[in-house]
Every structure is written in C-alpha cells, then in structure tokens.
Design a protein around this motif. Structure first.
Motif, PDB file in Angstrom:
ATOM      1  N   ILE A  79     -49.221   8.141  32.189  1.00  0.00           N
ATOM      2  CA  ILE A  79     -48.856   8.443  30.984  1.00  0.00           C
ATOM      3  C   ILE A  79     -49.318   7.263  30.260  1.00  0.00           C
ATOM      4  CG2 ILE A  79     -46.656   9.822  29.946  1.00  0.00           C
ATOM      5  CD1 ILE A  79     -46.792  11.746  31.771  1.00  0.00           C
ATOM      6  N   ASN A  80     -48.919   7.095  28.611  1.00  0.00           N
ATOM      7  CA  ASN A  80     -48.436   6.429  28.173  1.00  0.00           C
ATOM      8  C   ASN A  80     -47.723   5.874  28.155  1.00  0.00           C
ATOM      9  OD1 ASN A  80     -48.033   4.348  25.881  1.00  0.00           O
ATOM     10  ND2 ASN A  80     -50.359   4.496  25.750  1.00  0.00           N
ATOM     11  N   PRO A  81     -46.422   5.351  28.893  1.00  0.00           N
ATOM     12  CA  PRO A  81     -45.215   5.445  28.587  1.00  0.00           C
ATOM     13  C   PRO A  81     -44.724   5.066  26.714  1.00  0.00           C
ATOM     14  CG  PRO A  81     -45.965   2.859  28.990  1.00  0.00           C
ATOM     15  CD  PRO A  81     -47.411   4.084  29.104  1.00  0.00           C
ATOM     16  N   PHE A  82     -45.610   4.256  25.725  1.00  0.00           N
ATOM     17  CA  PHE A  82     -45.324   4.247  24.516  1.00  0.00           C
ATOM     18  C   PHE A  82     -46.011   5.661  23.629  1.00  0.00           C
ATOM     19  CE2 PHE A  82     -46.114   0.305  26.027  1.00  0.00           C
ATOM     20  CZ  PHE A  82     -44.829  -0.524  25.136  1.00  0.00           C
ATOM     21  N   THR A  83     -45.877   6.643  24.843  1.00  0.00           N
ATOM     22  CA  THR A  83     -45.761   8.502  23.413  1.00  0.00           C
ATOM     23  C   THR A  83     -44.436   8.273  24.348  1.00  0.00           C
ATOM     24  OG1 THR A  83     -47.248   8.967  25.458  1.00  0.00           O
ATOM     25  CG2 THR A  83     -47.801   8.408  24.295  1.00  0.00           C
ATOM     26  N   PHE A  84     -43.686   8.281  25.248  1.00  0.00           N
ATOM     27  CA  PHE A  84     -42.120   9.158  25.729  1.00  0.00           C
ATOM     28  C   PHE A  84     -41.271   7.869  25.694  1.00  0.00           C
ATOM     29  CE2 PHE A  84     -39.247  10.674  28.308  1.00  0.00           C
ATOM     30  CZ  PHE A  84     -39.422  12.218  28.512  1.00  0.00           C
ATOM     31  N   LEU A  85     -40.740   8.113  24.583  1.00  0.00           N
ATOM     32  CA  LEU A  85     -39.184   7.358  24.205  1.00  0.00           C
ATOM     33  C   LEU A  85     -37.874   8.421  23.532  1.00  0.00           C
ATOM     34  CD1 LEU A  85     -41.478   4.514  22.657  1.00  0.00           C
ATOM     35  CD2 LEU A  85     -40.993   4.143  24.766  1.00  0.00           C
ATOM     36  N   PRO A  86     -38.133   8.546  24.600  1.00  0.00           N
ATOM     37  CA  PRO A  86     -36.598   9.831  23.895  1.00  0.00           C
ATOM     38  C   PRO A  86     -36.027   8.686  23.938  1.00  0.00           C
ATOM     39  CG  PRO A  86     -37.256  10.425  25.834  1.00  0.00           C
ATOM     40  CD  PRO A  86     -37.571   9.362  25.582  1.00  0.00           C
ATOM     41  N   PHE A  87     -35.246   7.430  24.778  1.00  0.00           N
ATOM     42  CA  PHE A  87     -34.184   7.519  24.108  1.00  0.00           C
ATOM     43  C   PHE A  87     -34.743   5.640  23.351  1.00  0.00           C
ATOM     44  CE2 PHE A  87     -32.718  10.388  27.135  1.00  0.00           C
ATOM     45  CZ  PHE A  87     -32.053  10.944  27.024  1.00  0.00           C
ATOM     46  N   GLY A  88     -35.250   5.216  23.434  1.00  0.00           N
ATOM     47  CA  GLY A  88     -36.019   4.138  23.159  1.00  0.00           C
ATOM     48  C   GLY A  88     -36.302   3.047  23.876  1.00  0.00           C
ATOM     49  N   ILE A  89     -36.887   2.341  23.555  1.00  0.00           N
ATOM     50  CA  ILE A  89     -36.616   1.298  24.915  1.00  0.00           C
ATOM     51  C   ILE A  89     -36.348  -0.390  24.336  1.00  0.00           C
ATOM     52  CG2 ILE A  89     -38.918   0.581  23.535  1.00  0.00           C
ATOM     53  CD1 ILE A  89     -40.291   1.061  26.824  1.00  0.00           C
ATOM     54  N   GLY A  90     -36.160  -1.139  25.700  1.00  0.00           N
ATOM     55  CA  GLY A  90     -35.625  -2.351  25.060  1.00  0.00           C
ATOM     56  C   GLY A  90     -33.825  -2.621  24.656  1.00  0.00           C
ATOM     57  N   PRO A  91     -33.976  -3.916  24.386  1.00  0.00           N
ATOM     58  CA  PRO A  91     -32.428  -4.788  24.168  1.00  0.00           C
ATOM     59  C   PRO A  91     -31.818  -3.180  23.312  1.00  0.00           C
ATOM     60  CG  PRO A  91     -34.250  -6.388  23.702  1.00  0.00           C
ATOM     61  CD  PRO A  91     -34.814  -5.337  23.406  1.00  0.00           C
TER      62      PRO A  91
END
Length: 524
Positions: free
Chosen positions: A455-467
């Motif tokens: 699964i492409n991780p940049f299609t599943f960001l319900p809480f965002g990503i990074g700082p």
C-alpha cells in the motif's frame, strides 16, 4: 489534525457535472483514474487548471452546483473535470488552494516540509485568538493557530506529554470504567423488545468520547454519560464543539466576507468561542480545587497526568490545549467510533473474528484493559484502520510551500497553500484492491506468506505525517481501541437499515442517518 467524505455523488457526462443529491454518499464519489501528469517541461503556475472566481462563488450560493455540498464533493468534481491537480481560487482575503491528488506530489511535499511545517491557518479561529482574546492566547495561540518557530516551541513542549506511550498509562483503568458506564447506558436506553438504541445514539457516543477526552483535558471523569449529564460547564463545551467546526467551514473554506464586515456567522463564532473559553476555565479551576482538596485530605493523587504536566509547562497552555483536545477530538472520534461499529455490524464475519481475538484477552466482560492486555490485539487495530480507510474523514492535509516546487509538472511558488487530497485516494481502486469492501486483513501479514498487501503510504494519512502530524493520535488510538474492545466483547452489534450513505460532509464527516444499532448481550 486530518478531514472526510462527501454529501453528494457526482456524475460526469461529457465534461459537465450533474449533482445526484438523492443518492449523495461519500463512498460513491466518482473518482477519476487520472495518472500522475508530470511533464518534462515545467509549466507556469498560471496554467494550473481552475474555475473562475465568479464561477466558484456562484457554485456555493443557493441554487448553485455545490450549495450545501462538502468541500470533498467539490474537490471530487474538480478532479474529474481538471485532473489530479487544480486550484480552488482564493477570494475575500483567502489565497488560492492548490489541490493535488498525485501521490508523487504528496510525497514530495511531505519529504521537503522541514522541521517547522506551515499550514493554512483557519483565519477566523486565528483572528479570535490573536486579536479578540490575546489576554488568554497571546503567548500560546495553540498548535492550530501558530506557525514557524512559535509552533515549534509549543510542539516541542507538548510532544513528550502527548506522543510518548508512557504518558497514557494512567488512563487505561479510568477509560475502561467510562466504557463500562457506557455499556450500562446502552442497556438503559435500548428498546426492551428490539434491543435497538434510539435515533439520537450518536449523541450518546459523543458523550462517551467527551468523557474520555475530559480525562486528559480536565483530569477527571465528568460523568456526562449517566451520573452528571447536565453539568452546566461541561454541557456548554459539549454543545459548542460541533458549532465551532461548522463556522470554520462557513468562514474559512466557503467564500466569506468576514474579513471586511462582521458577518452573522462570524459574530456567532466569536460568541461560541467566548462561551467555550469561560466554560473551560471554570472546569480547569474546579479540577485544580478538587485536586487540592484531595491532597489536603491525604489522598493519593496523580501528579503525572497530561493536564498536570501541561500546567507545569504553563497554565495558559493547559487552557488552550484542553479546549483544542475537545474541538479536534469529540466529533472526529465519535464519528470514527460510529464508523467502526457500522462496518462491523454490516460485516458480521469480521465482527466474529474480532470477538475471537478479544475473548483471548478479555476472558470476562468486566476485564479491565491495561497496558499489558492491549498489546496483543492486531485484528482490533486492523479493524479500526480499515474503518478509517472505508469512511475517510475529510479531504486531506494542508501545507504551505516552504520553497518553490514542481507539482504534476507545474511550478508552484513558495508560500502557496496546498491541499494534499490523500483521503479520497483511500476509496480509489487504483490504490486499494477491492476498495469497496471492508477488509481489515489488508493491513495484516498473510498467515501463509508472511507478507503484507503493498500500500502506498501516501494514500493513507488520516493523522497526517511528519513533524506536524496530529498530536492526539495516540490518545485517539487508545480511546477507540478501548471502546471497540469493550463493546464487541459485551454485545453482538447489528444495523438493520440502509447504510449506503451514512455520512455527509461539510468540512469533516458527520452522520447523515440515525444510528439505531441493535445491541444483543453476549452470554459468556
């Protein structure tokens, strides 16, 4: 924090868009299969597709194509019309929003956002905190309303409190007790013959989440589920959190002239925020007084709670974060809980599989959950993750370009507002095989091969990503895992009504139907 679905289905015919409001449903938004359209030659910003400003304004006015529709419906329609990148035109003081559905664009933005990522502020909310009430928010406008170094300092102070698992230890037992009370409430309100709860059951779920979040926000159980349902200050906050999100959508997403004249919606929002602030201050004062009484009586008190640690950093910061925990968490988490229950009710074989896992961890219905018992529940976590995918909350994540960047072949200059519309990709069959099915197994390793579905991780960001990912993620995980575990261990959950379009969206997801779940007691 992250955003959800769609209040109407969009049909595309010969390049025109027809609203199908009778069958409006986020899960059925038409999603184009436009591929990443980067080209060898970078094209100028002005060539990014966009509707005209007058067209944009008219589309949201009464009789317009998107009147009373969500930003998700609008973005889905524009994607079908223009492709994977387009502009929502800015006006009345709001800048353009460059919106992209390209996973390559999304990855590029997040990998280059720096240590202090900036995002579009909800200007009306920020105005209140910096201009109307600087006496309270002057040094701490909150994570939602601050940028750059100011945001970085606040986030650095809060990360050890919110992002480390050890900070949650003190909440396992009280959360279990709150959910035990919720189970008793279900037994009180369900129909004796049908075992179905009333039409307003979402209100009961919101009370459950409110009480759960109050453990952090106010360091005590408020009793909003059964014991103290009409606590005056708690009730004010309970009623106001939903209204704040509505006004943010009306003032900062839809076209609004509040920056030039005080519109009725602006005045109402200021009033709601004032009432919420007073209620939160009263509850925090009450909590500190109760704590001091317990100390004087020689009772053991927990000095390591999240609230006390925030108070040690700065009492004003504690006020701000207590409010933001509720503003960001009550509706989003109660809707997630309803989505998990709905998915399990409509997929009884998945519910049975989850209960098998729970029976091993919770041999009795009243088993208290703790750090140790919660460790080994992979299927529970997969169920929640799949519900987040199946009913995504909002459109995606917001960022501001820290430098010039090329997105989908277009030059996007520094300072541009970006919308990474990853949430709509969660229902896109190009990224998720059998996307229309509820399949928690897609998040687990295959028992035979030991491999996970790619699964492409940049299609599943319900809480965002990074700082700048959602600071409340661990808290949401804990409260939803606890609630789902307790409910499915105690009840067989059914939903015997049409659930083809259970949610609508303005800015975030909200229920579009009554959740008359049937709760049948598990005998053992």
């Amino acid at each position: 924090m992250n955003i959800l679905q769609t209040a109407q289905r969009v049909a595309i015919t010969g390049g025109s868009i027809q609203s199908v409001r009778a069958a409006s449903c986020p899960a059925q938004v038409a999603v184009s299969s436009v591929k990443d359209n980067a080209t060898a030659q970078v094209r100028p910003y002005k060539e990014i597709p966009r509707p005209g400003k007058i067209e944009f304004i008219r589309s949201f006015m009464p009789g317009g194509e998107f009147h009373d529709a969500s930003i998700v419906v609008y973005a889905s329609a524009m994607r079908n019309r223009y492709g994977d990148i387009f502009i929502m035109p800015g006006m009345f003081g709001r800048k353009d929003w460059v919106t992209t559905f390209s996973t390559k664009d999304i990855e590029l933005v997040f990998r280059n956002e720096g240590i202090w990522p900036e995002r579009e502020m909800f200007a009306s909310f920020q105005y209140y905190r910096t201009k109307v009430r600087p006496d309270v928010y002057g040094t701490h406008p909150g994570l939602v309303a601050s940028q750059a170094e100011a945001w970085g300092k606040t986030r650095s102070a809060l990360n050890p409190i919110f992002m480390q698992p050890k900070g949650l230890k003190v909440y396992y037992e009280p959360l279990s007790n709150i959910n035990n009370e919720f189970i008793e409430r279900i037994k009180e309100i369900r129909d004796a013959k049908t075992l179905e709860v009333p039409d307003d059951f979402i209100d009961e779920m919101r009370r459950l989440i409110f009480d759960s979040l109050a453990l952090v926000a106010f360091d005590r159980q408020m009793g909003m589920i059964r014991k103290n349902r009409d606590h005056p200050d708690a009730l004010v906050l309970f009623n106001m959190v939903r209204r704040v999100l509505k006004y943010v959508f009306d003032l900062d997403v839809k076209p609004s002239m509040w920056r030039y004249i005080q519109t009725p919606a602006f005045k109402k929002m200021i009033s709601v925020l004032d009432e919420s602030l007073v209620a939160a201050q009263n509850l925090l004062k009450e909590s500190q007084e109760l704590l001091e009484k317990r100390r004087q009586a020689g009772e053991e008190v927990n000095s390591n709670s999240m609230l006390q640690r925030m108070m040690d950093v700065d009492p004003k910061l504690a006020v701000v974060m207590s409010l933001d925990i509720l503003f960001a968490g009550v509706d989003a988490s109660s809707n997630l809980l309803s989505a998990v229950l709905l998915c399990l009710a409509k997929n009884p074989e998945k519910q049975g599989k989850l209960r098998e896992e729970l029976l091993k961890i919770m041999p009795t219905k009243d088993t208290l959950l703790n750090e140790e018992t919660m460790k080994d529940m992979p299927y529970l976590r997969a169920v929640i993750k799949e519900a987040l995918r199946y009913y995504p909350n909002g459109l995606g994540n917001l960022r501001i370009c820290p430098t010039d960047v090329t997105l989908s072949g277009y030059n996007v200059p520094k300072g541009t507002n970006l919308v990474m519309a990853s949430n709509l990709l969660m229902r896109d069959k190009n990224y998720y095989p059998e996307a229309e099915k509820f399949l928690p197994e897609r998040w687990l390793r295959d028992p035979e091969t030991g491999k996970k579905t790619p699964i492409n991780p940049f299609t599943f960001l319900p809480f965002g990503i990074g700082p700048r990912m959602c600071i409340g993620k661990r808290l949401v995980d804990l409260e939803i895992e606890t609630s789902v575990a307790k409910l499915i261990r105690n009840f067989q959950v059914e939903f015997n009504y049409d659930a083809s379009c259970p949610y609508k969206t303005s800015f975030l997801m909200e229920p579009a139907i009554p959740f008359r779940f049937k709760f049948t007691d598990i005998e053992h």
